[in-house]
Write a protein that holds these residues in place. Structure first.
Motif, PDB file in Angstrom:
ATOM      1  N   TYR A 183       0.872  -1.176   0.000  1.00 24.10           N
ATOM      2  CA  TYR A 183       0.000   0.000   0.000  1.00 24.10           C
ATOM      3  C   TYR A 183       0.905   1.221   0.000  1.00 24.10           C
ATOM      4  O   TYR A 183       1.335   1.696   1.046  1.00 24.10           O
ATOM      5  N   ASN A 220      -5.632  -4.219  -5.326  1.00 21.19           N
ATOM      6  CA  ASN A 220      -5.730  -3.604  -4.013  1.00 21.19           C
ATOM      7  C   ASN A 220      -6.619  -2.371  -4.102  1.00 21.19           C
ATOM      8  O   ASN A 220      -6.502  -1.584  -5.036  1.00 21.19           O
ATOM      9  N   ARG A 221      -7.511  -2.215  -3.135  1.00 19.85           N
ATOM     10  CA  ARG A 221      -8.379  -1.039  -3.112  1.00 19.85           C
ATOM     11  C   ARG A 221      -7.824  -0.035  -2.116  1.00 19.85           C
ATOM     12  O   ARG A 221      -7.774  -0.299  -0.922  1.00 19.85           O
ATOM     13  N   SER A 246     -16.800  -3.002  -1.416  1.00 19.14           N
ATOM     14  CA  SER A 246     -16.841  -3.048  -2.873  1.00 19.14           C
ATOM     15  C   SER A 246     -18.231  -3.424  -3.373  1.00 19.14           C
ATOM     16  O   SER A 246     -19.002  -4.104  -2.692  1.00 19.14           O
ATOM     17  N   TYR A 253      -8.121   2.904   0.202  1.00 20.71           N
ATOM     18  CA  TYR A 253      -9.202   3.591   0.895  1.00 20.71           C
ATOM     19  C   TYR A 253      -8.914   5.088   0.905  1.00 20.71           C
ATOM     20  O   TYR A 253      -7.892   5.537   1.416  1.00 20.71           O
ATOM     21  N   GLN A 254      -9.823   5.844   0.315  1.00 23.10           N
ATOM     22  CA  GLN A 254      -9.603   7.265   0.112  1.00 23.10           C
ATOM     23  C   GLN A 254     -10.176   8.077   1.282  1.00 23.10           C
ATOM     24  O   GLN A 254     -11.257   7.780   1.792  1.00 23.10           O
ATOM     25  N   ALA A 271     -17.083  -3.169  -9.159  1.00 26.13           N
ATOM     26  CA  ALA A 271     -15.636  -3.137  -8.907  1.00 26.13           C
ATOM     27  C   ALA A 271     -14.917  -4.324  -9.523  1.00 26.13           C
ATOM     28  O   ALA A 271     -13.702  -4.282  -9.714  1.00 26.13           O
ATOM     29  N   SER A 284     -12.120  -7.826  -5.173  1.00 29.35           N
ATOM     30  CA  SER A 284     -12.950  -6.632  -5.383  1.00 29.35           C
ATOM     31  C   SER A 284     -14.205  -6.972  -6.178  1.00 29.35           C
ATOM     32  O   SER A 284     -14.130  -7.352  -7.344  1.00 29.35           O
ATOM     33  N   SER A 327      -1.903  -2.486  -6.875  1.00 30.68           N
ATOM     34  CA  SER A 327      -2.876  -1.471  -7.243  1.00 30.68           C
ATOM     35  C   SER A 327      -2.944  -1.435  -8.775  1.00 30.68           C
ATOM     36  O   SER A 327      -2.055  -1.957  -9.453  1.00 30.68           O
TER      37      SER A 327
END
Length: 336
Positions: free
Chosen positions: A137, A199-200, A220, A202-203, A224, A247, A174
Motif C-alpha cells: 500500500y 488492491n483497493r 466493494s 481507501y480514500q 468493482a 474486489s 494497485s
C-alpha cells in the motif's frame, strides 16, 4: 463435479478464498466457521510495519526510561530489534490457526520499507504460514520520484522477501501503473508466484462541518470486479503466474466470470461482511448449480476460456471495445 483449483502451489477445494479483513480473520473461531462453510483458504489480516515500528519504539522507551543515572543498566537489555512486539501475537495466531483448521493459511504483510518486509517474512513462514501475500500500500508523493523508481521498489521488495522464504509469495497490486502488463511481466521475471488484482486504496473524505479529514471504509460493489476481470483476462496465458481476483465478487456467477477470465481463485471480503461467513456456502451452491446447468465438469475446464487469448475478438478487452460501448449507450429520453 470437480471444483478444485490450484493456487500458489496449493491444492484447494474450490476457488473461494477469504481475503484479508481484520473483522473476519482476527477471531480463531471465525476461521473454523469459514472452513465449515466451504472456504478453500484464508488470507489473514495484514501485519502492518508501521504498527510494529511504533510498538518497538514504545518498548524501547520503557526499557530505557530511568536508566540514565546508571548507564551500565542499559547493557542488561538486548537491543530493541530482537523483540517482536505485536508480531508475536500474529505469529501465535498463525500457529493456532494451523492447529484448528486444515485449509491453507496465507499470511499478509503490509510494509513500507524493504527492511520492514524482510524482517518478519521468515518468521511468518516459521510460524506455519502456507504462503505469503505482500500487500503493498504505497502512494508515491515525492515529486522527484519517477515511475521507474516506483516500479523498482516493488521489485526490490519482492526479491528481498523471496530471498528470505521458501513458501510461495504473491503480491497484491494497485491498478495505477502506467503499463500494468509490463509491470506484471517484471514481477513474474523477479519470481512472484501469484498476482492479486487489485488492491483497493481507501480514500480519505472531508467533513465540511467539523473541518476534518476523515476515513471510512466503503465495501466493494459488483461494478468493482470489472477492472480485475479485464486485466486477468488480458494477462492470462501470457504469464506463468497464478491470479487471485479480488474486489466486487458477490455471488456464484461472479466467481464463474473471474475463473473464465483466468483467475485461479477469488477472494471474498465485502460480501461476507455484508451477509456473514455462511454466505460462502451460498456462493458455492450458486457456482455449482450454474456449472451443472451449463454442463461444465470442472473449474479447470472453464478457466481462461473467456480470456483475451481465447476470445475470437481480442479487441473486446481493449480500446476498440471502449468506442463501441460509448456508441451503444442509450441516454434517458429526458436528456435527448
Amino acid at each position: 463435479m470437480d471444483i478444485t483449483t490450484n493456487y500458489l502451489g496449493l491444492q484447494l477445494r474450490s476457488p473461494l478464498v477469504v481475503g484479508a479483513a481484520a473483522p473476519l480473520t482476527e477471531d480463531l473461531d471465525n476461521l473454523k466457521r469459514m472452513e465449515d462453510a466451504g472456504a478453500a483458504a484464508v488470507v489473514l489480516h495484514s501485519l502492518f510495519e508501521e504498527q510494529l515500528r511504533e510498538e518497538r519504539l514504545e518498548l524501547q522507551h520503557h526499557l530505557e526510561y530511568g536508566t540514565e543515572s546508571f548507564p551500565e543498566a542499559l547493557t542488561y537489555f538486548p537491543e530493541p530489534e530482537v523483540f517482536h512486539v505485536g508480531v508475536s501475537e500474529y505469529l501465535k495466531h498463525i500457529s493456532q490457526a494451523k492447529k484448528m483448521v486444515n485449509m491453507p493459511i496465507i499470511a499478509s504483510l503490509n510494509g513500507s520499507t524493504i527492511g520492514g518486509w524482510t524482517h518478519y517474512a521468515k518468521e511468518l513462514e516459521a510460524a506455519g504460514a502456507d504462503a505469503l501475500e505482500l500487500n503493498i500500500y504505497n502512494i508515491p508523493t515525492n515529486m522527484d520520484m519517477t515511475g521507474e523508481q516506483v516500479e523498482q521498489n516493488y521489485i526490490s521488495i519482492l526479491q528481498a522477501v523471496k530471498s528470505e522464504v521458501n513458501i510461495p509469495v504473491s503480491i497484491k497490486l494497485s491498478p495505477f501503473f502506467s503499463n500494468m502488463a509490463n509491470m506484471s511481466k517484471k514481477l513474474v521475471e523477479a519470481g512472484v508466484n501469484g498476482l492479486v488484482l487489485f488492491n483497493r486504496f481507501y480514500q480519505p473524505d472531508i467533513n465540511i462541518e467539523e473541518l476534518e479529514v476523515v476515513t471510512n471504509v466503503l465495501l466493494s460493489t459488483p461494478q468493482a470486479m470489472r477492472l480485475p476481470m479485464r486485466w486477468i483476462a488480458i494477462l492470462y496465458g501470457r504469464l506463468e503466474v497464478d491470479f487471485a481476483a479480488t474486489s466486487g465478487v458477490q455471488k456464484g456467477q461472479d466467481v464463474i466470470k473471474m475463473v473464465m477470465a483466468g483467475a485461479n481463485v477469488t477472494q471474498l471480503v465485502g460480501t461476507l461482511l455484508r451477509h456473514g461467513i455462511n454466505h460462502i456456502q451460498v456462493i458455492e451452491n450458486e457456482m455449482i448449480h450454474w456449472m451443472e446447468e451449463h454442463e461444465y465438469e470442472s473449474i479447470a475446464q472453464m478457466r481462461g476460456s473467456m480470456s483475451q487469448i481465447n476470445c475470437p475478438d481480442e479487441s473486446k478487452f481493449e480500446r476498440a471495445q471502449y468506442m463501441k460501448a460509448i456508441q451503444s449507450y442509450k441516454p434517458a429520453q429526458s436528456l435527448v
